[in-house]
Design an enzyme around this catalytic site. Structure first.
Site, PDB file in Angstrom:
ATOM      1  N   TYR A  38       0.830  -1.205   0.000  1.00  0.00           N
ATOM      2  CA  TYR A  38       0.000   0.000   0.000  1.00  0.00           C
ATOM      3  C   TYR A  38       0.867   1.258   0.000  1.00  0.00           C
ATOM      4  O   TYR A  38       1.940   1.298   0.603  1.00  0.00           O
ATOM      5  CB  TYR A  38      -0.911   0.039   1.228  1.00  0.00           C
ATOM      6  CG  TYR A  38      -2.010  -0.986   1.247  1.00  0.00           C
ATOM      7  CD1 TYR A  38      -2.288  -1.788   0.142  1.00  0.00           C
ATOM      8  CD2 TYR A  38      -2.781  -1.175   2.392  1.00  0.00           C
ATOM      9  CE1 TYR A  38      -3.305  -2.727   0.175  1.00  0.00           C
ATOM     10  CE2 TYR A  38      -3.803  -2.122   2.431  1.00  0.00           C
ATOM     11  CZ  TYR A  38      -4.056  -2.895   1.324  1.00  0.00           C
ATOM     12  OH  TYR A  38      -5.056  -3.828   1.370  1.00  0.00           O
ATOM     13  N   GLY A  63     -17.352   1.801  -3.501  1.00  0.00           N
ATOM     14  CA  GLY A  63     -18.063   3.067  -3.411  1.00  0.00           C
ATOM     15  C   GLY A  63     -19.439   3.050  -4.042  1.00  0.00           C
ATOM     16  O   GLY A  63     -20.233   3.970  -3.829  1.00  0.00           O
ATOM     17  N   LEU A  64     -19.760   1.997  -4.815  1.00  0.00           N
ATOM     18  CA  LEU A  64     -21.071   1.949  -5.472  1.00  0.00           C
ATOM     19  C   LEU A  64     -22.214   1.927  -4.471  1.00  0.00           C
ATOM     20  O   LEU A  64     -23.303   2.417  -4.747  1.00  0.00           O
ATOM     21  CB  LEU A  64     -21.163   0.715  -6.378  1.00  0.00           C
ATOM     22  CG  LEU A  64     -20.396   0.772  -7.695  1.00  0.00           C
ATOM     23  CD1 LEU A  64     -20.484  -0.562  -8.412  1.00  0.00           C
ATOM     24  CD2 LEU A  64     -20.927   1.889  -8.585  1.00  0.00           C
ATOM     25  N   LEU A  65     -21.971   1.361  -3.301  1.00  0.00           N
ATOM     26  CA  LEU A  65     -23.005   1.261  -2.272  1.00  0.00           C
ATOM     27  C   LEU A  65     -22.901   2.375  -1.241  1.00  0.00           C
ATOM     28  O   LEU A  65     -23.573   2.332  -0.212  1.00  0.00           O
ATOM     29  CB  LEU A  65     -22.917  -0.106  -1.576  1.00  0.00           C
ATOM     30  CG  LEU A  65     -23.152  -1.323  -2.470  1.00  0.00           C
ATOM     31  CD1 LEU A  65     -22.747  -2.607  -1.759  1.00  0.00           C
ATOM     32  CD2 LEU A  65     -24.616  -1.386  -2.896  1.00  0.00           C
ATOM     33  N   SER A 106     -13.778  -4.353   0.544  1.00  0.00           N
ATOM     34  CA  SER A 106     -14.690  -3.690  -0.393  1.00  0.00           C
ATOM     35  C   SER A 106     -16.154  -3.964  -0.055  1.00  0.00           C
ATOM     36  O   SER A 106     -16.942  -4.307  -0.936  1.00  0.00           O
ATOM     37  CB  SER A 106     -14.402  -4.127  -1.838  1.00  0.00           C
ATOM     38  OG  SER A 106     -14.994  -3.233  -2.763  1.00  0.00           O
ATOM     39  N   PRO A 107     -16.555  -3.798   1.218  1.00  0.00           N
ATOM     40  CA  PRO A 107     -17.961  -4.037   1.573  1.00  0.00           C
ATOM     41  C   PRO A 107     -18.918  -3.023   0.956  1.00  0.00           C
ATOM     42  O   PRO A 107     -20.125  -3.264   0.928  1.00  0.00           O
ATOM     43  CB  PRO A 107     -17.953  -3.923   3.102  1.00  0.00           C
ATOM     44  CG  PRO A 107     -16.806  -3.015   3.404  1.00  0.00           C
ATOM     45  CD  PRO A 107     -15.761  -3.364   2.380  1.00  0.00           C
ATOM     46  N   LEU A 108     -18.392  -1.909   0.448  1.00  0.00           N
ATOM     47  CA  LEU A 108     -19.221  -0.920  -0.243  1.00  0.00           C
ATOM     48  C   LEU A 108     -19.048  -1.012  -1.762  1.00  0.00           C
ATOM     49  O   LEU A 108     -19.438  -0.097  -2.493  1.00  0.00           O
ATOM     50  CB  LEU A 108     -18.893   0.493   0.228  1.00  0.00           C
ATOM     51  CG  LEU A 108     -19.066   0.770   1.727  1.00  0.00           C
ATOM     52  CD1 LEU A 108     -18.785   2.236   2.039  1.00  0.00           C
ATOM     53  CD2 LEU A 108     -20.458   0.378   2.197  1.00  0.00           C
TER      54      LEU A 108
END
Length: 325
Positions: free
Chosen positions: A53, A220-222, A215-217
């Site tokens: 990262y 960013g889509l959610l 990536s639980p969202l």
């Protein structure tokens, strides 16, 4: 904040995990420090990072930022359950061909030492294989990890991006060595990515491996801003938004109906799965971090869960029942 054990281990971690991938490329050091301080104040003591990262040309920069934050003192290092990862290409000319992606014992040992130096600490609580390396045997992997644990440089081992059968083989090999094996699997999982419900989540639950969704969202889509066009995350491409527009519109309407923000509901849904330990939140700002805390405060009732399943259909059942009689 709520806490739970990490898989079958005795280690307790917060039910939200602070992801640090944006620290450096998207979030400057000052704001990164503010977010980490706020996390501890809120009881979020589970931090996740990786040696790669920091940006395409600055691998290691994120670990360095965390290390400088630890160096301020005030018990910061002692309060954090720290997780980092190994696998990626660190482009180290000294390592030559061994700098390439992989999980050789040689690479694991050298790259852990480099991570510890950047993080300004002598150990990490959770050391994770960032991906599967099909060229390395479990005899080699468990051998080097056992040695690092004996040296006190790591406490537990986790995996990331492993298939269900990889988890099963890893645990069988560990059991044959009378070794604890994996305590966690970091895996992509969200309302828009439910394939893990077929194999990975059932396997992890059966084997006592805590799942840490990344990536639980859904990039960013959610998160609630995709439809409005605000924000600049790569996951919010026009193609992805158009592909899921109907679902996202229904999702936003449902969130308005229950009086909660989209990102809160998406995180709360992930948290509701019994195999999940803690989803990774990757805030770019302090405001985003503070908003994510609401997810552990709410419980989605059966009617809301039913509606979410209608909007974002999953496989329905684990394998093989999902597709066989």
């Amino acid at each position: 904040m709520q806490y739970t054990r990490l898989g079958k281990s005795g280690l307790k971690v917060s039910r939200l995990c602070l992801g640090t991938m944006n620290f450096g490329p998207e979030t400057d050091e000052k704001e990164s420090f503010r977010i980490m301080d706020a996390a501890l104040d809120a009881g979020v003591q589970f931090f996740d990072t990786a040696n790669v990262y920091g940006g395409r040309e600055s691998h290691g920069r994120t670990e360095e930022i965390i290390g400088r934050w630890f160096a301020q003192g005030g018990g910061r290092r002692e309060k954090v359950v720290l997780a980092t990862k190994v696998y990626g290409d660190m482009e180290d000319p000294i390592d030559g061909p061994n700098a390439e992606r992989g999980l050789s014992a040689y690479k694991i040992r050298r790259h852990l030492e480099a991570s510890l130096k950047r993080l300004q600490t002598d150990h990490v609580e959770l050391y994770q294989m960032h991906h599967v390396d099909r060229n390395v045997s479990w005899a080699e992997l468990w051998g080097v990890f056992e040695n690092l644990i004996r040296q006190g440089k790591i406490d537990y081992i986790g995996s990331s991006n492993f298939a269900g059968w990889h988890l099963a083989v890893a645990q069988a090999e560990a059991k044959a060595r009378h070794f604890l094996g994996l305590v966690s699997e970091q895996h992509k999982y969200s309302l828009l990515c439910r394939l893990p419900e077929l194999e990975v989540l059932p396997a992890a639950k059966e084997l006592g491996i805590g799942v840490i969704p990344w990536s639980p969202l859904a990039g960013g889509l959610l998160g609630g801003n995709a439809l409005s066009g605000t924000g600049s995350r790569s996951g919010r491409s026009k193609e992805a938004i158009e592909k899921h527009r109907s679902q996202l519109e229904q999702f936003s309407a449902l969130c308005r109906e229950i009086g909660e923000k989209e990102d809160t509901v998406a995180l709360a849904w992930v948290l509701s799965h019994p195999a999940v330990t803690a989803p990774i939140i990757g805030p770019r700002t302090l405001e985003q971090f503070n908003r994510s805390l609401r997810a552990v405060e709410i419980t989605l009732d059966e009617e809301v869960l039913r509606k979410l399943n209608e909007i974002f259909p999953g496989p329905g059942r684990p394998a093989p029942e999902a597709y066989a009689w």
